[in-house]
Each structure stands twice: as structure tokens, then as C-alpha cells.
Scaffold this motif. Structure first.
Motif, PDB file in Angstrom:
ATOM      1  N   LEU A 127       0.842  -1.199   0.000  1.00  0.00           N
ATOM      2  CA  LEU A 127       0.000   0.000   0.000  1.00  0.00           C
ATOM      3  C   LEU A 127       0.875   1.246   0.000  1.00  0.00           C
ATOM      4  N   THR A 128       0.649   2.119  -0.977  1.00  0.00           N
ATOM      5  CA  THR A 128       1.433   3.351  -1.057  1.00  0.00           C
ATOM      6  C   THR A 128       0.831   4.431  -0.170  1.00  0.00           C
ATOM      7  N   LEU A 129       1.635   5.445   0.116  1.00  0.00           N
ATOM      8  CA  LEU A 129       1.151   6.550   0.939  1.00  0.00           C
ATOM      9  C   LEU A 129       0.017   7.279   0.242  1.00  0.00           C
ATOM     10  N   GLY A 130       0.125   7.493  -1.070  1.00  0.00           N
ATOM     11  CA  GLY A 130      -0.953   8.161  -1.798  1.00  0.00           C
ATOM     12  C   GLY A 130      -2.258   7.401  -1.701  1.00  0.00           C
ATOM     13  N   GLN A 131      -2.190   6.054  -1.836  1.00  0.00           N
ATOM     14  CA  GLN A 131      -3.388   5.231  -1.728  1.00  0.00           C
ATOM     15  C   GLN A 131      -3.952   5.268  -0.313  1.00  0.00           C
ATOM     16  N   TYR A 132      -3.067   5.199   0.664  1.00  0.00           N
ATOM     17  CA  TYR A 132      -3.494   5.207   2.064  1.00  0.00           C
ATOM     18  C   TYR A 132      -4.287   6.478   2.380  1.00  0.00           C
ATOM     19  N   LEU A 133      -3.760   7.623   2.001  1.00  0.00           N
ATOM     20  CA  LEU A 133      -4.430   8.888   2.298  1.00  0.00           C
ATOM     21  C   LEU A 133      -5.754   9.004   1.554  1.00  0.00           C
ATOM     22  N   ALA A 134      -5.777   8.541   0.309  1.00  0.00           N
ATOM     23  CA  ALA A 134      -7.012   8.615  -0.468  1.00  0.00           C
ATOM     24  C   ALA A 134      -8.064   7.667   0.096  1.00  0.00           C
ATOM     25  N   ASP A 135      -7.673   6.447   0.430  1.00  0.00           N
ATOM     26  CA  ASP A 135      -8.624   5.452   0.937  1.00  0.00           C
ATOM     27  C   ASP A 135      -9.265   5.898   2.240  1.00  0.00           C
ATOM     28  N   ARG A 136      -8.518   6.650   3.052  1.00  0.00           N
ATOM     29  CA  ARG A 136      -9.040   7.070   4.356  1.00  0.00           C
ATOM     30  C   ARG A 136      -9.598   8.483   4.339  1.00  0.00           C
ATOM     31  N   GLY A 137      -9.680   9.078   3.179  1.00  0.00           N
ATOM     32  CA  GLY A 137     -10.421  10.327   3.005  1.00  0.00           C
ATOM     33  C   GLY A 137      -9.758  11.565   3.574  1.00  0.00           C
TER      34      GLY A 137
END
Length: 408
Positions: A127-137
Motif C-alpha cells: 500500500l502506497t502513501l498516496g493510496q493510504y491517504l485517499a482510501d481514508r479520506g
């Protein structure tokens, strides 16, 4: 017995090679380039080493400011955050009245809590940082105006796009250690003192010795220097960047080449200067670390950030009358007449491919029939920092000693 020879390309050792010596207000001063900080949670191995060799260190004024600046117009700066302590982000009263400041701080508090909880529960390393931030809104403005502004211009020293590709678990673990209420520190006498203590017991130090080729002939390792001289050693530790290690060894295996090639690098300028334009426009907003977040030249989105360190506040030994600054990754260039020194560095970043490469490198180092080894900030898991450099050096040292026992 082990006899060690150090071949140094520069006139100063290792991390001290970009140091600036000058006179300010009739006082000789020494300035580390880049400025280096550490604390007991993110840099424990480094501190253990410093304690072993007697390096003194002091707490740093860890105040921060965040300023939004347009580089396409003469619009006034907007300093929207000011912290007296970077790892304890309490807003000044006047900032609590600002909706933008409150929302950024709310998101920062949420990330600190949620990040720790997710780390404890376990995070997929893919899991990338960009995905993490996007997934958690998380709000885009929190990412661009605060989180990435800090990471891209200080801890990680890379672009916003590179941060998007960083493994989320590495950044969250780094943030947990950086925000663990431990003071930031700096070495009292700078990098010159550190390298002199590290090199004090070495048998043979050769300065201004540029190595152009490293060849394992099956029995020993041949080192060819720029002056045409050739030396042979039982073991060689290549303590350079990964891309330099490739250039020095055209004959290495495809697997070893691919491991070294998996580490991405980006050019980073570090400039020591006296240009106040690279600080917040209002002097009352000046802090030790000043993040300037700039609009992308192509449009209205935030595209990059730079950090200007107010060196007089960072280093109490500097004279106070002349304001001196160090800017990492300047988006706006200082006036040429106000530049004291400029260093062009390359900074490794981390993504899924490079993390896999580092894991394979450590497996390769476990092969005790080797004669060529690698170490550096890039050669250990995590954000490439002095901490990972020390960890990788200790790992390689152990491997070399074990290999000598096997081959002797």
C-alpha cells in the motif's frame, strides 16, 4: 588483525565534504551542508554510535512555519501555520481563529492516531502513501499544505509524486517516531568533529583519491584510481550511492546490477544564502524551519515545497546580527549575489521496487563468499537517513568479519 584503507574522493571526509567555512562578523564559523537533526526514537543506532565515539549533541529549537506562496504573481504570502515545537503541533491562539489552520491540525491529529492504530493492526506493505491517504479520506489540502510540504522538503527530500509512491507503512512508522515527544538534536561541533572521531583509528586514509573502477578478480578486489594506480584488497566496502556503485563496476552480474538499479535518485540543491525572499515575508513568522509551499508553474495546484532553515536560530554558535539561511530544494532561487555556497546532492527515494531491492541486497550480503559489499543510507529498510546508513554499515561490518573467518 584487520587493516583498513579508506579511499575518499573529496578533500573532506564523507558527510563533511560539503561543509562551509567562512567568517561572520569577524568570527570563524563552520556550517554543515545539509543541516542534520536527529532524535532518540528515529535515530537510536546513530545516537548509540555518537555516544560510543564521544560526539556531543544539543537540543534544537524545533519551531516551524508554513507559508503558501504564488510563484506566478506578486500575491502576498499566506503564513497559515506556526508551531513552536515541530513534534508537538499546538497552534498559537491567533492561528486557532483561522479555519484553514484548525482543519489542517485536525487532520494531522487524525493521522497520528489512525496511523499508529493501523501500524499496530498491520498494513499491507504494497500500500502506497498516496493510496493510504485517499482510501481514508484525508483532505487534499492537508496532503499538499502540511504533510507533503514537511516530508518532501525535510525528512524524505523528494517530490510530491515520489511521496505518493512511498510505502505507507514506512512513512507512518517514521511519523510515529518523529512525533514521539522527543527533542530534535544536532551535533554540538558539527560534522567535522564526527568524521574525525570516526576516522581516528583508521590505518590508511587517502584523500582526493577518486576511484574509477572496482573489479573482483576471483581472488582479490582491484581498485583502480583516477591517477592510474591499482590497489588490491581482500574485501571492499563500496560506501557510495547505488548509482555510483553501478558505474564503478561494469562487470557485475545482472542480478546485482538490477538490485543497485532499483534505487531511484533525484537531484537536490542545498543553498546557503542571505536572501530573505526565501523566508516568510513577515519576520514575525520566521521560525527555525520554514516550509514554503509553492504553486505549480503549470496551474493552480500546489506543486512543490522547499524548506528554509534559519541557521542563526538552528545553531546558537552563529553570530546573531547577520541572518543566514539554508534552503533545501529551492523552488525560488536566491539572488546570486546573496549565495554563500551551493551543494548539488542526489537523494534516494523509496518505492515498492527499491524496498524489494534492499531486501535482496541484504540476502546477498549473507553470502559469505563475497568480497564486495555495499552500505549507505539507501542500503537498509526505511527512509534513507543517517540512521539507515549506520545500520547498513554495521550489517556489512559483521558480514565482512564473518567472511574473513570463513576464508582465512
Amino acid at each position: 588483525d584487520v587493516r583498513i584503507t579508506l579511499l575518499e574522493r573529496s578533500a573532506s571526509l564523507g558527510m563533511d565534504c560539503h561543509r562551509v567555512d567562512r567568517e561572520m562578523e569577524a568570527t570563524p564559523v563552520s556550517i554543515d551542508v545539509p543541516s542534520r537533526m536527529f532524535n532518540t526514537t528515529q535515530w537510536p543506532t546513530l545516537i548509540d554510535l555518537y555516544d560510543q565515539i564521544g560526539v556531543a549533541y544539543d537540543a534544537v529549537d524545533a519551531s516551524q512555519s508554513f507559508t503558501k506562496r504564488s510563484i506566478t504573481s506578486d500575491q502576498q504570502d499566506d503564513t497559515y501555520l506556526e508551531f513552536d515545537v515541530a513534534f508537538r503541533p499546538d497552534l498559537a491562539l491567533r492561528r486557532m481563529l483561522n479555519t484553514k489552520s484548525r482543519r489542517l491540525l485536525t487532520e494531522a491529529t487524525r493521522l497520528m492516531k489512525q496511523g499508529r492504530s493501523d501500524l499496530d493492526a498491520g498494513i499491507d506493505h504494497a500500500l502506497t502513501l498516496g493510496q493510504y491517504l485517499a482510501d481514508r479520506g484525508y483532505e487534499p489540502s492537508f496532503k499538499t499544505l502540511f504533510l507533503y510540504a514537511t516530508l518532501s522538503s525535510t525528512v524524505c527530500t523528494c517530490s510530491y509524486a515520489d511521496l505518493d509512491r512511498y510505502p505507507a507503512h514506512i512513512i507512518l512508522e517514521t511519523l510515529r517516531r518523529l512525533t514521539d515527544d522527543r527533542a530534535l538534536m544536532r551535533t554540538r561541533y558539527g560534522t567535522r568533529d564526527v568524521v574525525q572521531r570516526l576516522a581516528g583509528s583508521l590505518d590508511d586514509i587517502r584523500m582526493n583519491n577518486a576511484v574509477v573502477r572496482v573489479v573482483d578478480d576471483g581472488q582479490q578486489v582491484c581498485i583502480v584510481s583516477a591517477d592510474g594506480s591499482v590497489d588490491k584488497f581482500d574485501h571492499v566496502i563500496v560506501a557510495t550511492q547505488a548509482n555510483t556503485a553501478i558505474r564503478l563496476q561494469p562487470e557485475i552480474s545482472a542480478r546485482e546490477h538490477n538490485i543497485l538499479a532499483s534505487i531511484p535518485y533525484a537531484d537536490v540543491d542545498v543553498i546557503v544564502h542571505t536572501d530573505q525572499r526565501l523566508m516568510p515575508s513577515r519576520r514575525s513568522s520566521w521560525r527555525t524551519f520554514n516550509m514554503i509551499v509553492c504553486e505549480s508553474p503549470a496551474g493552480h495546484e500546489i506543486g512543490a515545497a522547499m524548506c528554509t532553515v534559519w541557521l542563526n536560530r538552528f545553531d546558537a554558535n552563529l553570530p546573531a546580527k547577520t541572518d543566514l539561511f539554508q534552503t533545501i530544494g529551492p523552488v525560488v532561487q536566491p539572488e546570486s549575489s546573496k549565495i554563500v555556497a551551493r551543494a548539488k546532492l542526489q537523494r534516494p527515494s523509496v518505492n515498492a521496487r527499491s524496498a524489494a531491492g534492499v531486501a535482496m541486497l541484504n540476502e546477498m550480503h549473507d553470502q559469505l563468499d563475497r568480497r564486495v559489499w555495499y552500505c549507505g543510507s539507501w542500503a537498509a529498510p526505511g527512509v534513507p537517513l543517517l540512521e539507515s546508513a549506520v545500520i547498513s554499515a554495521q550489517k556489512v561490518t559483521t558480514c565482512v568479519l564473518q567472511a574473513r573467518n570463513v576464508t582465512c
